[in-house]
Design an enzyme around this catalytic site. Structure first.
Site, PDB file in Angstrom:
ATOM      1  N   ASP A   1       0.798  -0.930   0.029  1.00 52.28           N
ATOM      2  CA  ASP A   1       0.044   0.127  -0.263  1.00 52.28           C
ATOM      3  C   ASP A   1       0.706   1.262   0.167  1.00 52.28           C
ATOM      4  O   ASP A   1       0.295   1.797   0.718  1.00 52.28           O
ATOM      5  CB  ASP A   1      -1.179   0.008   1.182  1.00 52.28           C
ATOM      6  CG  ASP A   1      -1.430  -1.372   1.489  1.00 52.28           C
ATOM      7  OD1 ASP A   1      -2.218  -1.812   0.347  1.00 52.28           O
ATOM      8  OD2 ASP A   1      -1.584  -1.315   2.620  1.00 52.28           O
TER       9      ASP A   1
ATOM     10  N   GLU B   1     -11.550   1.037  -2.695  1.00 50.31           N
ATOM     11  CA  GLU B   1     -10.347   1.852  -1.037  1.00 50.31           C
ATOM     12  C   GLU B   1      -9.439   2.582  -1.724  1.00 50.31           C
ATOM     13  O   GLU B   1      -9.586   3.221  -2.642  1.00 50.31           O
ATOM     14  CB  GLU B   1      -9.843   0.759  -0.519  1.00 50.31           C
ATOM     15  CG  GLU B   1      -9.810  -0.689  -1.521  1.00 50.31           C
ATOM     16  CD  GLU B   1      -9.641  -2.146  -0.680  1.00 50.31           C
ATOM     17  OE1 GLU B   1      -9.878  -1.648   0.098  1.00 50.31           O
ATOM     18  OE2 GLU B   1      -8.615  -2.410  -0.493  1.00 50.31           O
TER      19      GLU B   1
END
Length: 560
Positions: free
Chosen positions: A70, A238
């Site tokens: 991420d 997301e």
């Protein structure tokens, strides 16, 4: 895009050994992996298991061939700074630095422990620090990160290498994930975030809040600005990153899931919407699955680039770099444009133009323990006790504290680990054990949902090559006759060779006669949201602490 337009982009908010050589293994399978286009020997750095810089003005993906999950990044002056999610691992929130987006080094961490401290004193696999955002605003660096069970937190630093402030809660609650701030040109501030269905019961939507300019509090209850349920084909929207460019507000966000998903861009003249959307990066006909969730950065020379991850199972979420440009229709595209504005990932490309060349390097993996502390590449499986490890005299001393969970290393907080550094690599180390009672253990481990290890166990005065398989969890099976260390030799050389697909082969040299195989092949597996861990450990059975220790002479990682 002209130079003046580029300058209007807002990306801020900027004793004698008595033991057994043991191979322990618990069952599992690994995901298929993608073959890499080149080997370290191609780059003039044969000592490193992976180098992205091809040495001829080009780079190869992934630029970070390890589990830097991420990723988010920001440029401040000539340097780019990147951070990543770390889940239950400590220290957390690593800080990587680069001049050219290709050659990276680890310069520190923003988190020294997780809260609540007692809760994270044992491994909480998959919990802890999820996808963060890093920005630069008002003369300091900001990291806003989520814990899906506790809320959204903020830490800041003047120097990205640290120290970082004690995190404070910006918004408490369950299921709040993937936050990103934006400080606007008019002095106002905002925070966007996504939702984890496992905690909140909802997902596939992005919520925007007004935020105090000092980043201390949110000023409203939030408003859904993008609802993925209203966009055909969208699931698991997301990971939003919030930007402003030429009067447009932009949300870069992945959708479709971690492995099969894509990268979308959303734009609006009003920060609260409504937003138009377009898919700007997808796998297409490439081997790069799920290319998404990352960071848009602009060089000092005005080039735009996009960093994103690819989930490679046992190897974790590796980081790719894509060229990015703005089309005549005003939309960004990453990688190779198919003509419609939907990009596909590149494997090899010219390096970003950043002025002076960078030294070819990769994040550290080997450690000769010649400093006064562990290298930045190491982490623990939970909040750490300072007594677990010390570095002195060119050696690492590992404590072997008593534990009720000594038989299952997945439950052991004091496994000292690091990320797999490439698809194929070899690790060698030299380890000794000073133990006063039976079944004290120390060794080299490959740890995931399944694990295998090779090392030392006190068992009388003999050294016995032993291994464990999934069907033999109740006990260990000798793999060779007992071996006596040669001429008072107290250390044992250990090796694990990792090949494509995470297939591991262990070897040991317990008597000075050379390394030889121990046990069969073991296929490494990922853990929850992370790739496999390469590590060292020491542990003892339950009872009073007898001060048992292991010592490691060196830990060397190189190409297979």
């Amino acid at each position: 895009m002209g130079e003046q337009s580029r300058r209007r982009v807002i990306q801020t908010g900027l004793g004698a050994v008595a033991g057994s050589v043991v191979l322990g293994r618990l069952g599992g399978t690994a995901d298929a992996t993608v073959r890499s286009p080149a080997t370290p020997a191609d780059h003039g750095r044969p000592d490193l298991p992976w180098v992205a810089d091809l040495g001829d003005g080009r780079y190869q993906n992934p630029v970070l061939n390890a589990d830097w999950s991420d990723p988010d990044a920001v440029r401040v002056g000539p340097y780019f700074y990147l951070t990543a999610s770390t889940f239950n691992r400590i220290p957390g929130l690593p800080i990587l630095r680069s001049r050219d987006l290709v050659n990276w080094t680890i310069i520190g961490h923003a988190l020294t422990e997780l809260e609540p401290r007692d809760h994270f004193s044992v491994p909480q696999h998959g919990n802890g620090v999820w996808a963060p955002a890093i920005r630069y605003h008002a003369g300091k660096f900001w990291i806003v990160y989520p814990d899906p069970d506790y809320g959204i937190f903020v830490t800041t630093a003047v120097d990205p290498a640290g120290p970082w402030t004690t995190p404070y809660a910006l918004k408490e609650g369950k299921g709040l994930i993937d936050p990103c701030p934006l400080w606007d040109t008019d002095g106002s501030a905002y925070l966007i975030h996504a939702w984890a269905k496992s905690r909140s019961g909802i997902n596939n939507r992005l919520t925007l809040h007004r935020m105090s300019p000092d980043g201390r509090e949110l000023l409203d209850d939030g408003q859904v600005v993008v609802d993925g349920d209203e966009i055909p084909g969208y699931t698991t929207l997301e990971g939003p990153k919030l930007y402003k460019r030429d009067g447009w507000y932009w949300i870069f966000a992945p959708a479709g899931g971690v492995k099969p998903g894509w990268q979308s861009a959303f734009r609006s003249r009003d920060i609260f919407g409504p937003y138009e959307n377009r898919i700007v990066l997808a796998q297409g006909d490439t081997t790069i699955n799920g290319p998404h969730q990352g960071a848009w950065v602009t060089t000092q020379q005005g080039e735009d680039w996009f960093l994103h991850f690819q989930d490679r199972g046992v190897y974790g979420r590796v980081v790719h770099l894509q060229p990015m440009r703005w089309r005549d229709d005003g939309w960004p595209v990453m990688g190779d444009d198919d003509g419609s504005g939907r990009g596909t990932p590149v494997l090899v490309h010219r390096k970003p133009a950043v002025g002076r060349p960078s030294k070819i390097c990769a994040p550290a993996s080997s450690d000769d323990f010649t400093g006064h502390r562990l290298g930045e590449q190491w982490f623990w499986q939970a909040n750490a006790d300072p007594s677990w490890a010390s570095v002195r005299g060119g050696r690492l001393r590992l404590a072997c504290p008593p534990s009720a969970d000594t038989a299952d290393l997945r439950l052991l907080p004091n496994v000292l680990g690091q990320r797999f550094p490439a698809e194929s690599f070899v690790v060698t180390t030299s380890l000794s054990l000073r133990a006063t009672r039976e079944d004290v253990r120390a060794g080299l481990v490959v740890l995931g949902d399944a694990y295998a290890w090779i090392g030392l166990r006190r068992s009388g005065s003999q050294l016995v090559l032993t291994h464990r398989t999934a069907a033999e969890d109740e006990g260990e099976v000798d793999a060779a006759a007992p071996i006596t260390p040669a001429r008072g030799r107290t250390s044992v050389r250990l090796r694990v060779e990792v090949g494509p697909g995470g297939v591991c082969r262990f070897a040991a040299d317990p008597d000075g006669r050379g390394l030889r195989p121990v046990g069969g092949a073991f296929t490494a597996t990922p853990s929850t949201w992370v790739g496999a861990t390469l590590g060292l450990f020491g542990t003892a059975p339950s009872g009073p602490d007898q001060g048992d220790t292991a010592e490691v002479d060196w830990f060397r990682v190189g190409p297979a």
